[in-house]
Design a protein around this motif. Structure first.
Motif, short mmCIF file in Angstrom:
data_model
loop_
_atom_site.label_atom_id
_atom_site.label_comp_id
_atom_site.label_asym_id
_atom_site.label_seq_id
_atom_site.Cartn_x
_atom_site.Cartn_y
_atom_site.Cartn_z
N ALA A 1 21.84 3.26 -15.65
CA ALA A 1 20.71 3.78 -16.41
C ALA A 1 19.41 3.16 -15.88
N LYS A 2 18.38 4.01 -15.76
CA LYS A 2 17.07 3.53 -15.32
C LYS A 2 16.01 4.19 -16.19
N GLY A 3 14.90 3.50 -16.41
CA GLY A 3 13.87 3.99 -17.29
C GLY A 3 12.71 4.67 -16.56
N GLU A 4 11.91 5.38 -17.32
CA GLU A 4 10.73 6.04 -16.77
C GLU A 4 9.81 5.03 -16.09
N ASP A 5 9.28 5.41 -14.94
CA ASP A 5 8.33 4.64 -14.15
C ASP A 5 8.97 3.44 -13.43
N GLU A 6 10.32 3.39 -13.41
CA GLU A 6 11.00 2.34 -12.65
C GLU A 6 11.24 2.82 -11.23
N LEU A 7 11.18 1.87 -10.28
CA LEU A 7 11.53 2.19 -8.91
C LEU A 7 13.04 2.44 -8.81
N LEU A 8 13.38 3.42 -8.00
CA LEU A 8 14.78 3.74 -7.76
C LEU A 8 15.21 3.11 -6.45
N GLY A 9 16.42 2.45 -6.49
CA GLY A 9 16.95 1.83 -5.28
C GLY A 9 18.22 2.52 -4.82
N TRP A 10 18.59 2.32 -3.59
CA TRP A 10 19.81 2.95 -3.06
C TRP A 10 21.03 2.45 -3.83
N ASP A 11 20.99 1.20 -4.31
CA ASP A 11 22.13 0.68 -5.04
C ASP A 11 22.30 1.36 -6.40
N ASP A 12 21.27 2.09 -6.87
CA ASP A 12 21.33 2.78 -8.16
C ASP A 12 22.05 4.12 -8.03
N LEU A 13 22.38 4.52 -6.82
CA LEU A 13 22.89 5.88 -6.59
C LEU A 13 24.35 5.85 -6.14
N PHE B 1 0.78 -1.23 0.00
CA PHE B 1 0.00 0.00 0.00
C PHE B 1 0.82 1.29 0.00
N ARG B 2 2.04 1.24 0.53
CA ARG B 2 2.82 2.48 0.59
C ARG B 2 3.53 2.74 -0.74
N ARG B 3 4.15 3.91 -0.83
CA ARG B 3 4.76 4.34 -2.09
C ARG B 3 6.29 4.34 -2.01
N SER B 4 6.92 4.35 -3.19
CA SER B 4 8.36 4.42 -3.31
C SER B 4 8.74 5.46 -4.36
N VAL B 5 10.02 5.84 -4.38
CA VAL B 5 10.53 6.77 -5.39
C VAL B 5 10.50 6.08 -6.76
N VAL B 6 9.83 6.73 -7.72
CA VAL B 6 9.70 6.20 -9.09
C VAL B 6 10.12 7.32 -10.06
N LEU B 7 10.94 6.96 -11.05
CA LEU B 7 11.46 7.96 -12.00
C LEU B 7 10.35 8.47 -12.92
N THR B 8 10.43 9.77 -13.23
CA THR B 8 9.46 10.38 -14.14
C THR B 8 9.97 10.40 -15.59
N ARG B 9 11.24 10.01 -15.81
CA ARG B 9 11.80 9.97 -17.16
C ARG B 9 13.02 9.06 -17.17
N ASP B 10 13.50 8.74 -18.37
CA ASP B 10 14.71 7.92 -18.49
C ASP B 10 15.92 8.73 -18.03
N LEU B 11 16.80 8.08 -17.27
CA LEU B 11 18.01 8.75 -16.77
C LEU B 11 19.24 7.91 -17.06
N GLN B 12 20.38 8.59 -17.30
CA GLN B 12 21.63 7.92 -17.63
C GLN B 12 22.60 8.03 -16.46
N PRO B 13 23.63 7.17 -16.43
CA PRO B 13 24.66 7.26 -15.40
C PRO B 13 25.28 8.65 -15.39
N GLY B 14 25.54 9.17 -14.19
CA GLY B 14 26.15 10.48 -14.04
C GLY B 14 25.15 11.60 -13.86
N HIS B 15 23.87 11.34 -14.09
CA HIS B 15 22.85 12.38 -13.91
C HIS B 15 22.69 12.70 -12.43
N VAL B 16 22.67 13.99 -12.12
CA VAL B 16 22.45 14.43 -10.74
C VAL B 16 20.94 14.62 -10.54
N LEU B 17 20.40 13.93 -9.59
CA LEU B 17 18.95 13.88 -9.41
C LEU B 17 18.39 15.18 -8.85
#
Length: 353
Positions: free
Chosen positions: A340-352, A294-310
């Motif tokens: 690299a992560k795509g739009e609407d994917e959950l973001l994890g701490w290991d991705d950062l 039921f709870r929510r998580s951080v989800v990307l609003t667009r495709d992002l590449q390595p090195g992008h500052v969030l």
């Protein structure tokens, strides 16, 4: 608002505990033992802990002057007997009736009790082995009767209809003066039925603050709503007039609970008491199991590449709750993408980074 624990037969009662339900048959048997037994059967089938009658005779309750004033009634449900004396005489339970009803209740596994209106009738009930005595509102100032009953050492339940706080204090003191501290006090309005604005259920909480005894509710309203509301306030006991047919002739059938209403009172009062739970904030295991779904998580609003500052605009929050929680948003902003992560994917701490 904690109170003493009082034992009624094999049941312990206390404020906010499992409510004890008394089906008050009273005089609704109309002097017919077959009808009385059918009411006992029905009360048992619908969950009552006890059935209660009224113990009086044509000489122990009403004086000649009152009989003389009530020779006939316009109320069609009372016309079948004519005078008050005829009704009282017909509705009174004999000593043999008391024994018969007590035996029947024992067979059915339900507590038999009754309200005595004189010392003699209290003695009869004691000889029958009742688990407690119930004193009617009309007798809360009858200190002689209160002391006589209390001296027997059984719990005493007192209704408080028509009573001032001083009168309740005096009644409690009279019972305590015998050494008996097994008292249950019932909020009660002696109108049949009362207007809603006169019920004052908040008196239940007030009585809990005033007395170190369990507090219950003797109800004369129509339906089941007010007894159930009393349980939410912590009422330990519900007394409700009971009939198998509201259209029967007699005094109290019209304001009594019928079988369907009694079942609701018995079943739902116990559910309410369980559901009241604790004032301590607790998240159950069943609720904890819902968090991931039921709870929510951080989800990307667009495709992002390595090195992008969030930035805040790079993500939103959606189900499920298995990723980075929304309250960690400030720990995500300014971090660098490692993969690299795509739009609407959950973001994890290991991705950062």
């Amino acid at each position: 608002m904690n109170s003493k624990v009082i034992k009624l037969g094999d049941r312990e009662i206390s404020n906010f505990g499992r409510p004890y339900v008394i089906a008050e048959i009273g005089a609704n048997h109309n002097g017919d033992m077959a009808l009385a037994k059918s009411m006992i059967d029905s009360a048992v089938d619908n969950g009552a802990d006890a059935v209660k009658f009224q113990s009086w005779s044509n000489t122990s309750l009403i004086a000649k002057e009152e009989y003389d004033r009530n020779q006939s009634y316009d109320d069609c449900k009372k016309k079948h007997f004519g005078s008050l004396f005829e009704m009282v005489d017909k509705y009174a339970l004999s000593t043999e009736d008391h024994h018969e009803l007590k035996r029947y209740c024992d067979e059915k596994g339900v507590a038999f009790c009754s309200t005595p209106f004189s010392e003699t009738e209290a003695d009869l009930l004691e000889s029958l082995g009742v688990p407690f005595f119930k004193i009617a509102s009309m007798d809360i100032t009858n200190l002689r009767l209160l002391k006589h009953v209390a001296a027997k050492g059984l719990p005493v339940i007192i209704s408080t209809g028509m009573s001032t706080m001083a009168e309740i204090d005096n009644a409690v003191a009279a019972i305590e003066s015998t050494g008996n501290h097994q008292i249950v006090i019932l909020h009660c309005i002696s109108i049949y039925p009362p207007a809603m604005e006169d019920v004052n259920l908040a008196n239940i909480s007030m009585l809990m603050q005033a007395y170190d005894y369990p507090i219950g509710f003797s109800d004369h309203s129509i339906g089941s709503a007010l007894p159930l509301a009393s349980v939410a306030l912590g009422s330990c006991l519900i007394e409700k007039h009971y009939t198998t047919d509201k259209d029967l002739p007699g005094w109290d059938h019209a304001i009594s609970a019928d079988p369907a209403e009694l079942k609701v009172i018995c079943d739902e009062s116990r559910n309410i008491q369980i559901a009241m739970g604790s004032t301590k904030r607790v998240v159950s295991d069943a609720e904890l199991a819902k968090k991931d779904k039921f709870r929510r998580s951080v989800v990307l609003t667009r495709d992002l590449q390595p090195g992008h500052v969030l930035q805040a605009s790079d993500f939103t929050f959606k189900r499920p709750g298995t990723g980075i929680p929304p309250e960690m948003e400030m720990q995500v902003i300014g971090r660098t993408m490692k993969v690299a992560k795509g739009e609407d994917e959950l973001l994890g701490w290991d991705d950062l980074g």
